[in-house]
Design an enzyme around this catalytic site. Structure first.
Site, PDB file in Angstrom:
ATOM      1  N   GLU A 128     -62.104  -5.347  -6.072  1.00 30.52           N
ATOM      2  CA  GLU A 128     -62.793  -5.890  -4.885  1.00 30.52           C
ATOM      3  C   GLU A 128     -62.107  -7.207  -4.523  1.00 30.52           C
ATOM      4  O   GLU A 128     -61.315  -7.740  -5.310  1.00 30.52           O
ATOM      5  CB  GLU A 128     -64.272  -6.137  -5.200  1.00 30.52           C
ATOM      6  CG  GLU A 128     -65.002  -4.851  -5.567  1.00 30.52           C
ATOM      7  CD  GLU A 128     -66.485  -5.050  -5.866  1.00 30.52           C
ATOM      8  OE1 GLU A 128     -66.974  -6.204  -5.756  1.00 30.52           O
ATOM      9  OE2 GLU A 128     -67.128  -4.050  -6.197  1.00 30.52           O
ATOM     10  N   GLN A 337     -26.874  -6.890  -5.991  1.00 26.12           N
ATOM     11  CA  GLN A 337     -25.757  -7.854  -6.053  1.00 26.12           C
ATOM     12  C   GLN A 337     -24.418  -7.129  -6.169  1.00 26.12           C
ATOM     13  O   GLN A 337     -23.428  -7.533  -5.572  1.00 26.12           O
ATOM     14  CB  GLN A 337     -25.982  -8.796  -7.254  1.00 26.12           C
ATOM     15  CG  GLN A 337     -25.049  -9.989  -7.304  1.00 26.12           C
ATOM     16  CD  GLN A 337     -25.348 -11.015  -6.209  1.00 26.12           C
ATOM     17  OE1 GLN A 337     -26.423 -11.002  -5.623  1.00 26.12           O
ATOM     18  NE2 GLN A 337     -24.398 -11.877  -5.917  1.00 26.12           N
ATOM     19  N   GLU A 364     -52.361  -2.141 -11.266  1.00 28.99           N
ATOM     20  CA  GLU A 364     -52.832  -1.660 -12.585  1.00 28.99           C
ATOM     21  C   GLU A 364     -52.729  -2.764 -13.650  1.00 28.99           C
ATOM     22  O   GLU A 364     -52.421  -2.504 -14.811  1.00 28.99           O
ATOM     23  CB  GLU A 364     -52.133  -0.358 -12.976  1.00 28.99           C
ATOM     24  CG  GLU A 364     -52.466   0.722 -11.942  1.00 28.99           C
ATOM     25  CD  GLU A 364     -52.359   2.146 -12.411  1.00 28.99           C
ATOM     26  OE1 GLU A 364     -52.369   2.371 -13.629  1.00 28.99           O
ATOM     27  OE2 GLU A 364     -52.290   3.036 -11.542  1.00 28.99           O
TER      28      GLU A 364
HETATM   29  N1  CAA Z   1     -60.217   0.588 -24.211  1.00 28.63           N
HETATM   30  C1  CAA Z   1     -61.538   0.730 -24.526  1.00 28.63           C
HETATM   31  N2  CAA Z   1     -62.412  -0.295 -24.392  1.00 28.63           N
HETATM   32  C2  CAA Z   1     -61.944  -1.470 -23.937  1.00 28.63           C
HETATM   33  C3  CAA Z   1     -60.586  -1.668 -23.609  1.00 28.63           C
HETATM   34  C4  CAA Z   1     -59.704  -0.560 -23.760  1.00 28.63           C
HETATM   35  N3  CAA Z   1     -58.404  -0.668 -23.442  1.00 28.63           N
HETATM   36  N4  CAA Z   1     -60.416  -2.935 -23.171  1.00 28.63           N
HETATM   37  C5  CAA Z   1     -61.621  -3.530 -23.249  1.00 28.63           C
HETATM   38  N5  CAA Z   1     -62.545  -2.640 -23.716  1.00 28.63           N
HETATM   39  C6  CAA Z   1     -63.964  -2.883 -23.970  1.00 28.63           C
HETATM   40  C7  CAA Z   1     -64.113  -3.983 -25.033  1.00 28.63           C
HETATM   41  O1  CAA Z   1     -64.063  -3.440 -26.330  1.00 28.63           O
HETATM   42  C8  CAA Z   1     -65.446  -4.585 -24.698  1.00 28.63           C
HETATM   43  O2  CAA Z   1     -66.456  -3.764 -25.230  1.00 28.63           O
HETATM   44  P1  CAA Z   1     -67.787  -4.412 -25.931  1.00 28.63           P
HETATM   45  O3  CAA Z   1     -68.456  -5.209 -24.850  1.00 28.63           O
HETATM   46  O4  CAA Z   1     -68.584  -3.215 -26.366  1.00 28.63           O
HETATM   47  O5  CAA Z   1     -67.309  -5.269 -27.047  1.00 28.63           O
HETATM   48  C9  CAA Z   1     -65.521  -4.460 -23.180  1.00 28.63           C
HETATM   49  O6  CAA Z   1     -64.584  -3.424 -22.824  1.00 28.63           O
HETATM   50  C10 CAA Z   1     -65.142  -5.751 -22.487  1.00 28.63           C
HETATM   51  O7  CAA Z   1     -63.823  -6.079 -22.909  1.00 28.63           O
HETATM   52  P2  CAA Z   1     -63.212  -7.548 -22.778  1.00 28.63           P
HETATM   53  O8  CAA Z   1     -64.191  -8.539 -23.329  1.00 28.63           O
HETATM   54  O9  CAA Z   1     -61.844  -7.528 -23.359  1.00 28.63           O
HETATM   55  O10 CAA Z   1     -63.168  -7.719 -21.185  1.00 28.63           O
HETATM   56  P3  CAA Z   1     -62.567  -8.862 -20.284  1.00 28.63           P
HETATM   57  O11 CAA Z   1     -63.509  -9.101 -19.166  1.00 28.63           O
HETATM   58  O12 CAA Z   1     -62.161 -10.034 -21.131  1.00 28.63           O
HETATM   59  O13 CAA Z   1     -61.290  -8.159 -19.585  1.00 28.63           O
HETATM   60  C11 CAA Z   1     -59.024  -7.466 -19.266  1.00 28.63           C
HETATM   61  C12 CAA Z   1     -60.207  -7.671 -20.233  1.00 28.63           C
HETATM   62  C13 CAA Z   1     -57.970  -6.812 -20.132  1.00 28.63           C
HETATM   63  C14 CAA Z   1     -58.514  -8.772 -18.705  1.00 28.63           C
HETATM   64  C15 CAA Z   1     -59.459  -6.509 -18.133  1.00 28.63           C
HETATM   65  O14 CAA Z   1     -60.380  -7.131 -17.270  1.00 28.63           O
HETATM   66  C16 CAA Z   1     -58.303  -5.996 -17.289  1.00 28.63           C
HETATM   67  O15 CAA Z   1     -57.583  -5.098 -17.704  1.00 28.63           O
HETATM   68  N6  CAA Z   1     -58.115  -6.553 -16.064  1.00 28.63           N
HETATM   69  C17 CAA Z   1     -57.138  -6.016 -15.117  1.00 28.63           C
HETATM   70  C18 CAA Z   1     -57.767  -4.981 -14.239  1.00 28.63           C
HETATM   71  C19 CAA Z   1     -56.732  -4.113 -13.579  1.00 28.63           C
HETATM   72  O16 CAA Z   1     -55.772  -3.664 -14.204  1.00 28.63           O
HETATM   73  N7  CAA Z   1     -56.952  -3.815 -12.307  1.00 28.63           N
HETATM   74  C20 CAA Z   1     -56.081  -2.944 -11.616  1.00 28.63           C
HETATM   75  C21 CAA Z   1     -56.810  -2.305 -10.500  1.00 28.63           C
HETATM   76  S1  CAA Z   1     -56.633  -0.582 -10.396  1.00 28.63           S
HETATM   77  C22 CAA Z   1     -55.161  -0.293  -9.621  1.00 28.63           C
HETATM   78  O17 CAA Z   1     -54.349  -1.131  -9.435  1.00 28.63           O
HETATM   79  C23 CAA Z   1     -55.016   1.143  -9.317  1.00 28.63           C
HETATM   80  C24 CAA Z   1     -54.218   1.480  -8.137  1.00 28.63           C
HETATM   81  O18 CAA Z   1     -54.747   1.955  -7.154  1.00 28.63           O
HETATM   82  C25 CAA Z   1     -52.721   1.389  -8.218  1.00 28.63           C
END
Ligand code: CAA
Length: 386
Positions: A128, A337, A364
């Site tokens: 968003e 280049q 992503e």
């Molecule tokens: N697999 C399974 N579970 C996971 C996980 C994974 N890879 N990563 C996190 N989790 C779980 C954690 O275990 C945690 O679970 P609990 O609450 O039960 O302990 C929960 O998820 C929250 O995890 P975090 O505390 O690590 O979460 P965070 O808020 O600190 O965020 C982050 C972590 C890695 C920064 C994540 O927010 C992230 O990946 N951000 C980027 C988002 C992104 O890639 N967006 C792209 C948009 S889509 C796109 O681009 C598609 C397109 O159209 C091309």
């Protein structure tokens, strides 16, 4: 090329993707870049070849060829046309995540239609305006109704937003803070109340539409909830783990296409009485390209192989995406280049590659997000494998 030996199936998928790319994508790639639009026809032909369900079980219309086959295929496709390829990678990601978390009925209904091309492609509606790198802060809400759910909110940066026949839409379903209150929903592209925005004007990947999505009280039945209520964030993260292998493969493919073009050019182009390939200045650029290409392909295949083995691959997928997108950009830049002034013109495909690859270190998960994922994993495993 490193000594990776693909299996018969993997080689067959790679060869099929290469032939499709040469026959269908190559003749259309320049016009698609210059004129924009959406490669609907190319995607329908991709569906006929199984390229929209490479790692999806045959029972739901896929070819069940595994993650390594998927990576090899995406590399071949992106060598020729990154824009068409990204629509395929997102659609494959959507199909795989429905297989992983969906009910039998959801798989039978939606995954088969994604693989066959009936939906054209799938879309992934997570981000968003105020929730990109941090999707846990999203504002889109889904509230319970007597028939299921009503979803209201605004999504942004949705790949294939103009044409996708099915979206996975993430929304907040409870007051639980951050990641805990999110759920995922399957929303058909023709759902009343769903409004597709105009394609963004972008630097590259012009044949891939990126739009906003408005959801005005979009009604979804009970059967539209994907996975458990409150499980949405985990579903998104697991989908993105696999998605990042796709983007690493895509960046590797774009970079290889640019490098191969520069290599051919260097052998033909003569300056100071000899092909420029005979000069060390050019040789070193191409040597760096070849070295980094092998490294990124190997890292990507390693992440895919771990996925095929059912082993954890979050960190390896992030490493592959980080490395392939950043070094891939350098490879495209060096390749340009090598071509000198010709490289800077639209007459040659290398400037397109440089523009197309730039977004791979953004979508992503940005490079900075990949470094967060990698560093958290290193810290977790400290004392064991580092
Ligand atoms: N697999 C399974 N579970 C996971 C996980 C994974 N890879 N990563 C996190 N989790 C779980 C954690 O275990 C945690 O679970 P609990 O609450 O039960 O302990 C929960 O998820 C929250 O995890 P975090 O505390 O690590 O979460 P965070 O808020 O600190 O965020 C982050 C972590 C890695 C920064 C994540 O927010 C992230 O990946 N951000 C980027 C988002 C992104 O890639 N967006 C792209 C948009 S889509 C796109 O681009 C598609 C397109 O159209 C091309």
């Amino acid at each position: 090329m490193f000594e990776f030996q693909p299996s018969e199936t993997q080689e067959m998928m790679r060869e099929g993707a290469r032939q499709y790319a040469d026959r269908i994508l190559a003749p259309r790639a320049t016009a698609l870049d210059h004129e924009g639009g959406f490669p609907e026809d190319s995607l329908r032909q991709a569906a006929d070849l199984g390229l929209l369900g490479i790692n999806v079980p045959e029972a739901y219309g896929g070819v069940e060829a595994g993650a390594v086959s998927y990576a090899l295929s995406v590399m071949e496709l992106a060598r020729t046309c990154a824009a068409t390829t990204v629509a395929m990678t997102v659609s494959n990601m959507v199909a795989e995540v429905i297989c992983a978390f969906g009910t039998e009925a959801q798989r039978e209904s939606h995954v088969t239609r994604l693989c066959s091309g009936e939906y054209v492609v799938g879309g992934f509606a997570l981000s968003e305006a105020g929730a990109g790198s941090d999707p846990s802060r999203m504002l889109t809400k889904a509230t319970r109704t007597d028939k299921g759910w009503s979803i209201t909110g605004n999504k942004l940066w949705i790949t294939s937003g103009t044409h996708a026949g099915l979206f996975i839409v993430w929304a907040r379903t409870s007051d639980a803070p951050g990641a805990r209150g999110l759920s995922a929903f399957l929303v058909p592209g023709d759902a009343p109340g769903l409004v597709r925005g105009k394609p963004e004007e972008k630097m590259g990947q012009h044949g891939s539409t990126t739009t906003a999505l408005e959801l005005h009280e979009v009604e979804v039945g009970e059967d539209g909830l994907l996975g458990e209520e409150g499980e949405g964030f985990r579903i998104a993260m697991m989908a993105l783990d696999g998605g990042r292998i796709g983007i690493a493969s895509l960046a590797s493919g774009v970079a290889r296409g640019a490098h191969e073009f520069a290599l051919d050019y260097a052998q033909e182009r003569t300056q100071f009485g000899a092909p420029i390939m005979t000069y060390q200045a050019i040789q070193w650029m191409l040597a760096d390209n070849a070295t980094e290409l092998d490294a990124m392909e190997l890292m990507t295949l390693n992440a895919a192989w771990l996925k095929d083995q059912g082993k954890p691959f979050t960190r390896e997928a992030s490493m592959a995406k980080l490395f392939a997108s950043e070094r891939g950009f350098d490879i495209c830049d060096r390749s340009l280049q090598v071509l000198g002034g010709y490289g800077y013109t639209r007459e040659y495909p290398v400037e397109r590659a440089l523009r197309d690859i730039r977004v791979t270190s953004i979508y992503e998960g940005t490079s900075q997000i990949q470094r967060i994922v990698i560093s958290r994993d290193i810290a977790r495993r400290f004392g064991g494998r580092s």
